[in-house]
Design an enzyme around this catalytic site. Structure first.
Site, PDB file in Angstrom:
ATOM      1  N   GLU A 189       0.718  -1.132   0.020  1.00 23.05           N
ATOM      2  CA  GLU A 189      -0.030  -0.049   0.488  1.00 23.05           C
ATOM      3  C   GLU A 189       0.553   1.503  -0.088  1.00 23.05           C
ATOM      4  O   GLU A 189       0.735   2.002  -0.613  1.00 23.05           O
ATOM      5  CB  GLU A 189      -0.891  -0.109   1.203  1.00 23.05           C
ATOM      6  CG  GLU A 189      -1.772   1.399   1.117  1.00 23.05           C
ATOM      7  CD  GLU A 189      -2.585   0.715   2.838  1.00 23.05           C
ATOM      8  OE1 GLU A 189      -3.207   2.005   3.210  1.00 23.05           O
ATOM      9  OE2 GLU A 189      -2.730   0.203   3.353  1.00 23.05           O
ATOM     10  N   HIS A 225      -4.808   6.723   1.106  1.00 21.54           N
ATOM     11  CA  HIS A 225      -4.567   5.150   1.776  1.00 21.54           C
ATOM     12  C   HIS A 225      -5.078   4.277   0.129  1.00 21.54           C
ATOM     13  O   HIS A 225      -6.542   4.656  -0.051  1.00 21.54           O
ATOM     14  CB  HIS A 225      -5.072   5.054   2.753  1.00 21.54           C
ATOM     15  CG  HIS A 225      -4.883   5.301   3.964  1.00 21.54           C
ATOM     16  ND1 HIS A 225      -4.423   4.450   4.930  1.00 21.54           N
ATOM     17  CD2 HIS A 225      -4.616   6.767   4.434  1.00 21.54           C
ATOM     18  CE1 HIS A 225      -3.251   5.598   5.893  1.00 21.54           C
ATOM     19  NE2 HIS A 225      -3.712   7.150   5.494  1.00 21.54           N
ATOM     20  N   GLU A 261      -9.713   6.055   1.148  1.00 21.23           N
ATOM     21  CA  GLU A 261      -9.434   5.050   0.716  1.00 21.23           C
ATOM     22  C   GLU A 261      -9.339   4.177  -0.875  1.00 21.23           C
ATOM     23  O   GLU A 261     -10.722   4.364  -1.026  1.00 21.23           O
ATOM     24  CB  GLU A 261     -10.155   4.168   2.032  1.00 21.23           C
ATOM     25  CG  GLU A 261      -9.715   3.837   3.192  1.00 21.23           C
ATOM     26  CD  GLU A 261      -8.646   2.891   3.648  1.00 21.23           C
ATOM     27  OE1 GLU A 261      -7.725   2.587   2.719  1.00 21.23           O
ATOM     28  OE2 GLU A 261      -8.560   3.380   4.663  1.00 21.23           O
TER      29      GLU A 261
END
Length: 645
Positions: free
Chosen positions: A473, A526, A597
């Protein structure tokens, strides 16, 4: 002369030696643990029974052990003081009262307790949380620690739900009515079920109640639930376990509910059909949270309003534009909407007041065109001035209000607000009115080129974030952030990044940087992941708690990103849906702040997109469009990038 046997001497000496070895070993372990801690200590937030530990000395952690000031003893119903040597705390705790001694650690020279020692003594459980994302943290990455009381001996006895906690914690009592049935809930906050069983059926000596059960509702919430007849109710509200950790929630008689039961039974006798469902179905919001509905004093049962409906941005809900039919229920049976009044204060603040004949449970959300939709379940329009159902205004925050009654059972009044921009709002339902306060969001003036923006690529360095398919990530978030910086700077904005390469950045340092330079916006990037890889897909944008400005920003960005990803939109959501106190990077930011996200790295379809530079570019451009939409309003020029103009 009688000589002592060598065997006797050895038997006498060996226990002393063993004791000395144990004492020296304990002192060595404590000194080693303290020395190791002193080299890697950092502040950490500690919560006890749903409340933060507030003390003159901050709790500290070395990533393995958490050290807490002696003030924590009062929060767990204990008392303590340093012994004469200053190397231990003499503690009285529990019921019946017990005494014990816990060794003192002195990280940074201050007397503190190892939290694990206190947890073993009470007994209690420790939950560590990395509050900047919603995945299971590594042992060294947490920044919030919860000391959870253990719940034991839950039962319904002598007309009351009774249970005990290992130290006093707060609790909440709620009820839900649905299809002629009632369920009562007692949520014990800051607690852990002592048994490993997720749900248990409990002892119940009341023949009127059914299916008393307990389970771990959330990691830090134990829920007790019981099916009740309408003739019984729980007194809803908040409370605190007594000094002995005892919680007693009494069942009360409900005359109105008994009358309703009689009416249902009578109708079942005459029609041959029961009006109640065969089993209670708990209504849930899209995020899975239970929705609580109550009966208003006027006797109207409110419809199930989604608690986080403000967070849904993809598409319209309900029956849309269906007006009330000629056979709509009589207004006298439901709460009446009598007046809708717009009260502008100035160009940046205004209030919409909906006057009612009783309390309602409204829900509100942004629509896809940036307006607002306010639903009032269990209500009907009964306006004293019919022109108030369709009003127009010349105001920077509101241009049009339309109100209709939807043909549903029970009825719902839907009020649509057309706004020139994404407004900040605060919804305040009162006994005789619903008050909607509109606000110009913070820093939502001027143009994008005037703004200073901090970009925060999630994780970095030793913190890889979620990993799947050979990808981390931390690398994907950095790639998106670098592209977003280039797009924003092309629009004239100033950009500062918490990291522009693969390196470690402390969690608290990220918002601290934005605060120190007085940034206008903080955007953390993220990628998502779930406990069942491949099952979830799409993008979510989080804002802190109920902050109106950050909520508006999150909806702007979520709408823009969802339009280009080709993946599901999971909506803009409050970070309270993840953690009780929200996400650390958002909680500590002093400006409008969001955490987005972007897709699920553990979903193969999402991941193929995430590693594609063209997809990363599209996402970066979409975030820029969303930010510009927040700042400059709805005009089409707000959605254009320099290359489009």
């Amino acid at each position: 002369m009688l000589r002592k046997s060598p065997f006797v001497n050895s038997c006498f000496i060996r226990p002393q030696i063993a004791l000395l070895i144990c004492v020296l070993g304990s002192m060595f372990c404590l000194s080693w643990r303290q020395a190791k801690a002193d080299s890697t200590l950092r502040p950490v937030r500690v919560f006890v029974g749903d409340k933060p530990l507030e003390a003159s000395t901050s709790p500290l952690t070395d990533g393995n052990e958490t050290f807490v000031p002696l003030d924590i003893l009062g929060m767990v119903g204990a008392q303590g003081h340093l012994n004469k040597r200053g190397d231990a705390v003499e503690i009285t705790y529990g019921h019946p009262m017990q005494e014990a001694e816990l060794a003192v650690a002195r990280p940074e020279g201050k007397p503190m307790l190892a939290l694990s020692d206190l947890a073993r003594l009470l007994p209690a459980d420790i939950l560590t949380v990395d509050s900047h994302d919603n995945r299971t943290p590594k042992a060294t990455s947490f920044d919030e620690v919860y000391l959870l009381a253990r719940v034991t001996d839950v039962r319904l006895q002598q007309g009351a739900i009774r249970f005990t906690t290992s130290f006093p914690v707060p609790y909440q009592v709620r009820m839900i009515d649905e299809d002629g049935q009632r369920v009562g809930y007692v949520d014990c906050l800051g607690a852990k079920l002592s048994s490993d069983e997720p749900n248990q059926t409990l002892p119940d000596d009341d023949p009127q109640t059914q299916n008393l059960r307990v389970g771990q509702f959330k990691p830090d919430v134990v829920r007790v639930a019981v099916n009740l007849p309408l003739s019984l109710r729980l007194r809803i509200g908040d409370g605190q376990a007594d000094a002995e950790g005892q919680v007693i929630v009494v069942l009360w008689k409900d005359p109105k509910g008994a009358a309703k039961m009689a009416a249902i039974a009578s109708k079942a006798d005459t029609t041959g059909k029961s009006q109640g469902s065969s089993g209670l179905q708990m209504p849930t919001t899209p995020g899975g949270e239970t929705t609580v509905t109550t009966t208003s004093p006027s006797g109207a049962l409110g419809a199930n309003a989604a608690a986080n409906s403000t967070e849904t941005t993809n598409g319209e809900s309900g029956e849309g534009n269906n007006p009330a039919s000629p056979n709509a229920p009589s207004a006298t049976k439901f709460v009446q909407i009598q007046r809708i009044v717009f009260e502008p204060d100035n160009d940046q603040n205004a209030t919409l007041r909906i006057f009612t004949t009783g309390p309602l449970q409204p829900s509100i959300r942004y629509t896809t065109d940036g307006g607002l939709q306010l639903d009032l379940p269990g209500a009907v329009l009964a306006l004293t001035d019919s022109t108030q159902a369709d009003q127009s205004f010349q105001h920077p925050l509101l241009t049009e209000v339309q109100a209709i009654t939807l043909d549903q059972t029970p009825p719902v009044v839907r009020i649509r607000l057309r706004t020139p921009r994404y407004d900040g709002f605060v919804l305040d339902p009162c006994t005789d009115q619903v008050v909607l306060r509109l606000r110009l969001p913070r820093n939502a003036t001027g143009v994008l080129a005037d703004k200073l923006i901090v970009l925060d690529p999630g994780h970095g360095g030793s913190a890889t974030g979620a990993t799947a398919g050979g990808y981390a990530e931390k690398n994907i978030t950095l790639a998106i952030a670098l592209k977003l910086r280039r797009v924003l700077e092309a629009c004239g904005a100033r950009v500062v990044m918490t990291r522009d390469r693969d390196r470690d950045v402390d969690l608290s340092a990220r918002p601290a940087l934005a605060n120190s330079i007085h940034a206008d916006f903080f955007i953390s990037i993220h990628n998502d992941a779930c406990s069942h890889p491949g099952e979830a897909s799409g993008t979510t944008t989080y804002y802190h708690m109920e902050d109106p400005s950050s909520r508006a920003l999150a909806n702007c960005v979520q709408q823009a990103v969802a339009a280009v990803t080709g993946l599901p939109s999971r909506g803009a959501r409050s970070d309270s849906s993840l953690y009780q106190h929200g996400l650390a990077v958002l909680r500590e930011s002093q400006m409008p702040a969001i955490l987005i996200e972007v897709a699920y790295i553990d979903n193969p379809v999402d991941r193929r997109k995430l590693i594609d530079p063209n997809f990363q570019e599209k996402v970066a451009e979409a975030i820029c469009r969303g930010l510009r939409l927040y700042i400059e309003g709805h005009p089409q020029t707000a959605l254009l990038l320099p290359a489009d103009r």
